[in-house]
Enzyme design. Structure first.
Site, PDB file in Angstrom:
ATOM      1  N   LYS A 113      25.339  22.160  26.172  1.00 56.24           N
ATOM      2  CA  LYS A 113      25.801  23.396  25.524  1.00 56.24           C
ATOM      3  C   LYS A 113      26.499  23.087  24.203  1.00 56.24           C
ATOM      4  CE  LYS A 113      26.207  26.084  29.746  1.00 56.24           C
ATOM      5  NZ  LYS A 113      27.092  26.482  30.834  1.00 56.24           N
ATOM      6  N   LYS A 193      12.750  29.082  34.245  1.00 54.52           N
ATOM      7  CA  LYS A 193      13.557  29.668  35.315  1.00 54.52           C
ATOM      8  C   LYS A 193      13.701  31.168  35.046  1.00 54.52           C
ATOM      9  CE  LYS A 193      18.095  28.970  37.358  1.00 54.52           C
ATOM     10  NZ  LYS A 193      19.380  28.316  37.271  1.00 54.52           N
ATOM     11  N   LYS A 196      17.342  36.693  32.558  1.00 55.43           N
ATOM     12  CA  LYS A 196      17.311  37.950  31.797  1.00 55.43           C
ATOM     13  C   LYS A 196      17.046  37.711  30.322  1.00 55.43           C
ATOM     14  CE  LYS A 196      20.068  41.195  34.224  1.00 55.43           C
ATOM     15  NZ  LYS A 196      21.407  41.646  34.447  1.00 55.43           N
TER      16      LYS A 196
END
Ligand code: SF4
Length: 329
Positions: A113, A193, A196
């Protein structure tokens, strides 16, 4: 089976999709009848990365509605919002004092990240300390996790060991992972995966028509170019979804008809859609009822947060005393 305390958290990403449901929440609904469970909407974790402050509270609310509608029952478990129990942040700080910086910097998720951000916040680095606080606050001994979280759990255990070594032998249990049989569900594209942000999901409360419209074009085994080509169910995401929503007899039949080209993929998807719609109909009805009564949802959350806080305050009082902080009388 002896009942143990279980803690698990979920990000406030709004309404659940079938990937979250099969990957975690369906299992939580089972666990609430077997163990002493706390399930937490982790809004304080959500703010460690760039986010939309104007949307966070409604996303948190929608996630709570989803969890209640999916079957988590305050009479059987505690469902609450992380920021409603301030002791999470207090224990976070107290545990940070024994957490080695190097261990945090080595976390794979942090490195991934951080690479994608220009400026990295301390909260992102310290994320696993707050995760440890979430679990240790309730002295939970089991944490249902996916494989990608095993490293965080190991750090959590290390933090518990370090704190115990300094302040209190075996005060905190070292939490164990509770690995479940649930499968990793891919998105409808059959590649990434289900997520949304990738737009490859089916929402838990979508209408029957919408479910069917999304399933029709969903990816299958690419070897089945025509109706006559046999397929390999194990590599087809539709088969994975059958395992989540269809009865065992149907799953066996799906595998057999796929391997022998006994039916087409659209026939297979129609059966899946029917079973999915059947399982999700009561959830959709419950979600609609909760949405009509937002005050009732908030009241449920408040009651659960009160129960969580009572447990948390006991731990915090002991931790403060063991760490030598002067009592505030
Ligand atoms: Fe997938 Fe079903 Fe088609 Fe087999 S028949 S490839 S399991 S959709």
């Amino acid at each position: 089976m002896t009942s143990k305390r279980v803690f698990s958290g979920i990000q406030p990403s709004g309404e659940l999709h079938i990937g979250n449901y099969l990957g975690a929440v369906q299992n939580w609904v089972r666990l609430q009848t077997q163990h002493d469970c706390l399930f937490c909407v982790v809004d304080l974790h959500a703010i460690t990365q760039p986010y939309d402050a104007s949307a966070l509270s409604s996303l948190t609310f929608d996630m709570a509605v989803s969890l209640f509608a999916a079957g988590l029952d305050p009479d059987k478990c505690i469902v609450f919002v992380q920021s409603h129990v301030a002791e999470h942040t207090e224990l976070n700080w107290l545990l940070a004092s024994v957490t080695p910086l190097g261990e945090l910097e080595r976390q794979t998720q942090y490195k991934d990240k951080a690479q994608r951000q220009e400026s990295v916040a301390l909260g992102l680095l310290a994320y696993p300390v707050l995760q440890a606080a979430d679990v240790l606050l309730y002295k939970a001994s089991l944490v249902p996790v996916g494989e990608d979280q095993v490293q965080h759990l190991e750090l959590m255990r290390e933090i518990a060991r370090r704190w115990n070594a300094r302040y209190g032998d075996r005060f905190f249990p070292e939490p164990q992972p509770l690995l479940t049989k649930t499968k990793r569900v891919l998105g409808l594209d059959g590649k990434a995966k289900m997520s949304k942000s990738l737009g490859n999901t089916i929402g838990l409360f979508e209408s029957p028509e919408s479910i069917w419209e999304k399933l029709k074009p969903a990816a299958t085994d690419p070897a089945r170019k025509t109706r006559k080509d046999p397929g390999t169910p194990e590599i087809c995401n539709i088969f994975t979804l059958h395992q989540g929503f269809s009865p065992p007899d149907t799953v066996t039949e799906v595998a057999q008809k796929c391997r022998t080209a006994g039916w087409g993929c659209l026939d297979c998807k129609r059966v899946l859609a029917d079973n999915m719609i059947k399982e999700l109909a009561p959830l959709r009805e419950r979600a609609a009822a909760f949405k009509r009564d937002p005050a009732g949802v908030l009241q449920r959350l408040r009651g659960c947060a009160d129960r969580a806080r009572t447990l948390a305050q006991r731990t915090i009082a002991d931790v403060r005393e063991r760490m030598g902080l002067l009592k505030n009388v």
